[in-house]
Design an enzyme around this catalytic site. Structure first.
Site, PDB file in Angstrom:
ATOM      1  N   HIS A 119      12.680  -0.428  -5.361  1.00 26.08           N
ATOM      2  CA  HIS A 119      11.527  -1.530  -5.016  1.00 26.08           C
ATOM      3  C   HIS A 119      12.100  -2.425  -4.001  1.00 26.08           C
ATOM      4  CE1 HIS A 119       7.880  -3.445  -6.924  1.00 26.08           C
ATOM      5  NE2 HIS A 119       8.215  -4.285  -5.742  1.00 26.08           N
ATOM      6  N   GLU A 374       0.169  -2.194  -9.854  1.00 30.24           N
ATOM      7  CA  GLU A 374       0.116  -3.671  -9.786  1.00 30.24           C
ATOM      8  C   GLU A 374      -1.284  -4.279  -9.485  1.00 30.24           C
ATOM      9  OE1 GLU A 374       2.705  -5.122  -6.422  1.00 30.24           O
ATOM     10  OE2 GLU A 374       4.380  -3.769  -7.105  1.00 30.24           O
TER      11      GLU A 374
END
Length: 470
Positions: A119, A374
């Site tokens: 990430h 998300e």
């Protein structure tokens, strides 16, 4: 309204919350470097050295997760915390112990971890060797992935290899506003995206051949996309611009994995046409996949989607006279003035855009299982613990997901709110707050306080968990 095994989650990322940037043998990452270089472009010259201090305050995070009643929690592993120089030559056992505890604690509370391998936080040692621009990075990432599958895969059943390769490639290597801060327009981003796809595919094949039978997990990559539609309905030029825009964002990574094993034809032809127009000599700036390497097509066990907002599209940007992704794409994104903005200038509030995008994914990519990995609503300026607008946003958005499931037949398996905590929001530092819990960065204890949106999300989970309230 939701399947009985629907995943109700929230997400975080290592650099954004952990802190402990050099604790217990962790190596530096590109975000450590980017933030420590003053004038690097992060709001207020802030950094993630401490963040939410989740490296030391994990138990408090776990309490937040339990208060929400989550069934799933999405976290990322810090590559440099596990492998300080990015390679398996040196394993940092303190890092392994930390993540073992996180995973074991989650499972003890009946919360399933979804683990992201990458990430945004590449070990600086690998950046020094060329980073994601280097072809060798794919095999290095594959070895890191195999280490993680071997170490944690007996307990982790949902894996994300790489989060938002579009953002890593474009913002980090074209625009220079994310680490590593490179501005090499029209070339580097395509190279980086290509190597990220190669890395993802190698890791998926490694899992498939060596770990799947014993561990029985699922692996994908998280692709971010706005919903895009023509600025003027029925306008041929706007329709073509929208198709190009989708190809250069969602299609860039989804097409090779889910459709053909190669980039969208409209993307390749646009890049090559612009190269010819600008007198660029040499092979295509959009690389080709080698038949000698593991196939890209079919390397996702589900579709992981990060969605925040929507845009209208019209032609524009293609005649700037220099190589860039913008000129290749020749499409301008505009806001509908009827869409309210939340906090940051780019985040228009369009819950129905998610439903449209989910339907598009179903129709375009052969009806895959989808996890919304998300989705969130930002807050800036004065703190509002009673964040009624964000509460309403989540309520409306989750209803749109329900419609996508019930009316459109989309196979949505889970929803992860971004984010569990207010945290370091990359170039925006701590100026933008996405958390279901507020973190008081002004005090040493970094206390967590649930927002109204967190309380409402917890009620939603109680209402629908286990397939209740149809």
């Amino acid at each position: 309204m939701f399947p009985c095994d629907f995943a109700w989650g929230a997400g975080t990322a290592a650099y954004q919350i952990e802190g402990g940037w050099q604790a217990d043998g962790k190596g530096p990452s590109i975000w450590d470097t980017f933030c420590h270089e003053k004038g690097g472009g992060v709001f207020g010259e802030q950094d993630g050295d401490v963040g939410c201090n989740s490296y030391e305050l994990w138990e408090q995070d776990l309490e937040c997760i339990q208060q929400l009643g989550l069934t799933h929690y999405r976290l990322s592993l810090s590559w440099a915390r596990l492998l300080p120089d990015g390679t398996t030559r040196h394993v940092n056992q303190k890092g392994v112990q930390y993540y073992n505890k996180v995973i074991d604690d989650l499972l003890a509370c009946n919360v399933s971890p979804m683990v992201t391998l990458y990430h945004f936080d590449l070990p600086q040692a690998l950046q020094d060797q060329g980073g994601w621009k280097s072809p060798e990075i794919a095999a290095i990432f594959d070895r890191y992935a195999k280490f993680c599958f071997q170490t944690f895969g007996d307990r982790v059943k949902l894996w994300i290899t790489i989060n938002e390769p579009y953002v890593c490639a474009k913002l980090g290597h074209e625009d220079g506003i994310h680490a590593p801060g490179l501005k090499e327009p029209g070339v580097a981003a395509y190279m980086v995206g290509h190597n990220m796809l190669r890395a993802h595919a190698m890791a998926w094949h490694s899992y498939n051949s060596s770990y799947r039978t014993k561990q029985d997990g699922a692996v994908s990559l998280a692709i971010n996309s706005d919903w895009l539609e023509p600025s003027t309905a029925g306008c041929t030029e706007d329709i073509s611009a929208t198709e190009r825009c989708l190809a250069f964002t969602l299609g860039w990574f989804a097409w090779p994995v889910f459709v053909t094993g190669d980039y969208p034809e409209v993307m390749r032809s646009a890049v090559d046409a612009q190269s010819e127009k600008l007198g660029f000599r040499g092979s295509s700036r959009l690389p080709c996949f080698s038949k000698d390497e593991p196939a890209i097509l079919g390397t996702a066990d589900f579709f992981a989607l990060n969605y925040y907002t929507s845009r209208k599209v019209k032609p524009g940007g293609g005649s700037c006279g220099k190589m860039s992704m913008k000129s290749d794409r020749d499409a301008e994104e505009v806001l509908d003035p009827s869409w309210p903005l939340c906090g940051v200038s780019w985040l228009a509030v369009v819950p129905h855009g998610l439903r449209k995008l989910l339907k598009y994914i179903k129709d375009t990519f052969s009806n895959p299982a989808v996890y919304i990995t998300e989705n969130g609503f930002s807050q800036v300026g004065p703190l509002q613990i009673e964040d009624a607008q964000r509460s309403e946003y989540y309520k409306e958005t989750i209803l749109e997901v329900a419609k996508a499931i019930q009316e459109d037949g989309v196979n949505v398996r889970g929803y992860f709110a971004w984010s569990l905590l207010d945290n370091f929001e990359w170039a925006d530092g701590f100026s933008v707050r996405f958390g279901l819990f507020h973190v008081d960065f002004g005090e040493a204890k970094l206390s967590r306080t649930m927002y109204q949106s967190g309380r409402e999300y917890a009620k939603t989970i109680i209402k629908y968990k286990g397939g209740r309230s149809r």
